[in-house]
Design an enzyme around this catalytic site. Structure first.
Site, PDB file in Angstrom:
ATOM      1  N   SER A 130       0.825  -1.214   0.000  1.00 43.56           N
ATOM      2  CA  SER A 130       0.000   0.000   0.000  1.00 43.56           C
ATOM      3  C   SER A 130       0.855   1.258   0.000  1.00 43.56           C
ATOM      4  O   SER A 130       1.903   1.307   0.636  1.00 43.56           O
ATOM      5  CB  SER A 130      -0.900   0.016   1.246  1.00 43.56           C
ATOM      6  OG  SER A 130      -1.524   1.277   1.378  1.00 43.56           O
ATOM      7  N   TYR A 154      -1.172   0.416  10.557  1.00 45.58           N
ATOM      8  CA  TYR A 154      -1.471  -0.302   9.316  1.00 45.58           C
ATOM      9  C   TYR A 154      -0.302  -0.160   8.335  1.00 45.58           C
ATOM     10  O   TYR A 154       0.206  -1.148   7.806  1.00 45.58           O
ATOM     11  CB  TYR A 154      -2.758   0.233   8.686  1.00 45.58           C
ATOM     12  CG  TYR A 154      -2.962  -0.194   7.255  1.00 45.58           C
ATOM     13  CD1 TYR A 154      -2.967   0.744   6.232  1.00 45.58           C
ATOM     14  CD2 TYR A 154      -3.115  -1.535   6.927  1.00 45.58           C
ATOM     15  CE1 TYR A 154      -3.128   0.353   4.918  1.00 45.58           C
ATOM     16  CE2 TYR A 154      -3.275  -1.932   5.612  1.00 45.58           C
ATOM     17  CZ  TYR A 154      -3.278  -0.979   4.613  1.00 45.58           C
ATOM     18  OH  TYR A 154      -3.428  -1.376   3.303  1.00 45.58           O
ATOM     19  N   LYS A 158       2.487  -3.044   6.713  1.00 49.89           N
ATOM     20  CA  LYS A 158       2.764  -3.252   5.280  1.00 49.89           C
ATOM     21  C   LYS A 158       4.270  -3.090   5.019  1.00 49.89           C
ATOM     22  O   LYS A 158       4.882  -3.889   4.298  1.00 49.89           O
ATOM     23  CB  LYS A 158       1.968  -2.258   4.424  1.00 49.89           C
ATOM     24  CG  LYS A 158       0.483  -2.551   4.342  1.00 49.89           C
ATOM     25  CD  LYS A 158       0.193  -3.897   3.670  1.00 49.89           C
ATOM     26  CE  LYS A 158      -1.285  -4.134   3.489  1.00 49.89           C
ATOM     27  NZ  LYS A 158      -1.587  -5.454   2.873  1.00 49.89           N
TER      28      LYS A 158
HETATM   29  C1  WQD Z   1      -9.354   9.941   0.255  1.00 49.50           C
HETATM   30  C2  WQD Z   1      -9.588  11.454   0.357  1.00 49.50           C
HETATM   31  C3  WQD Z   1      -9.717  12.233   2.625  1.00 49.50           C
HETATM   32  C4  WQD Z   1     -13.432  10.090   3.542  1.00 49.50           C
HETATM   33  C5  WQD Z   1      -6.597   5.164   2.588  1.00 49.50           C
HETATM   34  C6  WQD Z   1      -5.532   4.360   3.228  1.00 49.50           C
HETATM   35  C7  WQD Z   1      -4.713   3.662   2.181  1.00 49.50           C
HETATM   36  C8  WQD Z   1      -5.583   2.881   1.235  1.00 49.50           C
HETATM   37  C9  WQD Z   1      -6.685   3.760   0.655  1.00 49.50           C
HETATM   38  C10 WQD Z   1      -5.477   0.570   1.964  1.00 49.50           C
HETATM   39  C11 WQD Z   1      -8.752  12.114   1.448  1.00 49.50           C
HETATM   40  C12 WQD Z   1     -11.043  12.429   1.906  1.00 49.50           C
HETATM   41  C13 WQD Z   1     -12.304  10.577   2.911  1.00 49.50           C
HETATM   42  C14 WQD Z   1     -14.494  10.974   3.902  1.00 49.50           C
HETATM   43  C15 WQD Z   1     -13.236  12.797   2.964  1.00 49.50           C
HETATM   44  N1  WQD Z   1      -6.155   1.769   1.872  1.00 49.50           N
HETATM   45  N2  WQD Z   1     -12.217  11.914   2.629  1.00 49.50           N
HETATM   46  N3  WQD Z   1     -14.339  12.297   3.599  1.00 49.50           N
HETATM   47  O1  WQD Z   1      -6.818   8.191   3.170  1.00 49.50           O
HETATM   48  O2  WQD Z   1      -6.069   8.423   0.725  1.00 49.50           O
HETATM   49  O3  WQD Z   1      -6.036   6.181   1.807  1.00 49.50           O
HETATM   50  O4  WQD Z   1      -7.389   4.314   1.773  1.00 49.50           O
HETATM   51  O5  WQD Z   1      -4.403   0.292   1.515  1.00 49.50           O
HETATM   52  O6  WQD Z   1      -3.858   2.783   2.824  1.00 49.50           O
HETATM   53  O7  WQD Z   1      -4.677   5.249   3.918  1.00 49.50           O
HETATM   54  O8  WQD Z   1      -8.196   7.232   1.258  1.00 49.50           O
HETATM   55  O9  WQD Z   1     -10.596   7.278   0.741  1.00 49.50           O
HETATM   56  O10 WQD Z   1      -9.868   7.522   3.172  1.00 49.50           O
HETATM   57  O11 WQD Z   1      -9.480   9.400   1.571  1.00 49.50           O
HETATM   58  O12 WQD Z   1     -13.143  14.022   2.706  1.00 49.50           O
HETATM   59  O13 WQD Z   1     -15.538  10.588   4.480  1.00 49.50           O
HETATM   60  O14 WQD Z   1     -10.935  11.695   0.710  1.00 49.50           O
HETATM   61  O15 WQD Z   1      -9.415  13.338   3.448  1.00 49.50           O
HETATM   62  O16 WQD Z   1      -8.407  13.420   0.997  1.00 49.50           O
HETATM   63  P1  WQD Z   1      -6.740   7.627   1.789  1.00 49.50           P
HETATM   64  P2  WQD Z   1      -9.604   7.803   1.735  1.00 49.50           P
END
Ligand code: WQD
Length: 347
Positions: A130, A154, A158
């Site tokens: 990841s 997490y 990884k």
């Molecule tokens: C994306 C964007 C949030 C939710 C994570 C893990 C990573 C991988 C993918 C496993 C960011 C914004 C999110 C919400 C929002 N998983 N957001 N409101 O954090 O980039 O990555 O998931 O491997 O390891 O870290 O993904 O989808 O949580 O966030 O505004 O309710 O959406 O701030 O900018 P992220 P995400």
């Protein structure tokens, strides 16, 4: 074609990869404990591919079960030639609250798998890693040479499995064929809408949350921060269609099976960033539904921008993403609209 063990094959990425691998002619044994997935997903995988797979229900950390899987394949004269290892826990927030569980499942589970593989002479592995192990990236787009500096348990698990794999490869460089695939933000679904992302409980990730707002399961989206140093102030990420990701796994497996022993570490991303608000607009366009939102405080641990430099995967695998954000939203909506409650209560 090869006989493969797919750990976590009923999960979001695993199920989509199983369709691609079955269609490519591989024979699959799926090991899954269904702690964060559904048997219905595998029924639909077989329906989509028009081919069956062998299912073993159980926990990766069970050495007796792992030994049984490999020994029975050997005894049947159809040994497992390679493993694609998806099984693991992947929620950042949960990992902060339950670090020992994450270290046990993600690291101890991987160690148990590798020991059994080695004992049976199975030394080809594609590992589901990841981009979260980059932590706060110093350069964007992010190359594979960027520092590995996780900021949550997490991500540390990884990074630790990657370290274990590097040590194993170094201990027998003429034996192991290993690819660590660092996913950026996998989203969307199979275009049929029959399989897709079905998180337990309230989604941590943006895409499934937006999708559940559009279908009416959630009232509104909280946008975590509107004051980021980005064009529209919301966070920017590298979203990759899950079918592109699945095809990236097939390309990595083909590269490993067809070449000398090596350790490959590759970013799987599009190299293109999209903001939260761009995702909202794209999903509204694809679904024809409104996605109401409210801009709130930033989420701890978030970075402003994470986008992959995907050039090494293009060079080593001849693989690039083919699908756009609009494709991700169209296919994600096809899944959500056909399965408002996910696999729960599905026929
Ligand atoms: C994306 C964007 C949030 C939710 C994570 C893990 C990573 C991988 C993918 C496993 C960011 C914004 C999110 C919400 C929002 N998983 N957001 N409101 O954090 O980039 O990555 O998931 O491997 O390891 O870290 O993904 O989808 O949580 O966030 O505004 O309710 O959406 O701030 O900018 P992220 P995400």
């Amino acid at each position: 074609m090869a006989r493969l063990l797919i750990t976590g094959g009923a999960g979001f990425i695993g199920s989509h990869t199983c369709v691609v691998l079955l269609e490519a002619g591989h024979d699959l044994v799926v090991l899954d404990d269904f702690s964060n997935s559904s048997p219905v997903a595998l029924e639909r995988v077989q329906e989509l591919a028009g081919r069956s797979l062998e299912l073993v229900r159980g926990d990766l950390r069970d050495p007796v079960l792992l030994e049984q899987v490999f020994a029975s394949a050997d005894a049947a004269g159809a040994p497992i030639e390679a493993v694609i290892h998806f099984a693991g826990l992947k929620a950042v927030g949960e990992s902060v609250a339950q670090p020992l569980r994450y270290w046990d499942v993600n690291v101890a589970g991987s160690r148990a798998l590798l020991s059994t593989m080695d004992a049976h002479g199975c030394r080809t592995l594609v590992f589901s890693s990841s981009a979260t192990l980059y932590g706060y990236p110093e350069t964007v787009p992010i190359p594979e040479t960027a520092p590995v500096q996780p900021i949550n348990p997490y991500g540390h698990t990884k990074a630790s499995v990657e370290r274990m794999l590097a040590d194993l490869a170094a201990s027998a460089p003429d034996a192991w064929r290993i690819a660590c695939l660092r996913y950026f933000n996998p989203v969307g679904a199979h275009p049929s809408g029959r399989i897709g992302e079905d998180p337990n409980g309230i989604p941590n990730n943006l895409f499934p949350f937006v999708s559940q707002v559009a279908i009416g399961r959630r009232q509104r989206l909280s946008v975590f921060g509107g004051d980021w140093p980005t064009p529209d102030g919301s966070g920017v990420r590298d979203y990759i269609h899950v079918m592109d990701l699945a095809e990236g796994h097939r390309a990595a497996l083909d590269a490993l099976l067809g070449d000398r022993p090596q350790l490959l570490t590759l970013n799987l991303g599009s190299g293109v960033g999209a903001s939260v608000l761009e995702v909202v607009r794209a999903f509204e366009a694809a679904s024809g539904r409104a996605v109401p939102y409210e801009v709130v405080d930033r989420r701890p641990g978030d970075a402003a921008i994470t986008v992959a430099d995907p050039s090494l995967a293009a060079e080593r695998l001849g693989w690039r993403t083919q699908r756009s954000l609009a494709d991700m939203c169209r296919d994600g909506w096809a899944w959500q609209s056909a399965n408002p409650q996910g696999y729960q209560g599905a026929s």
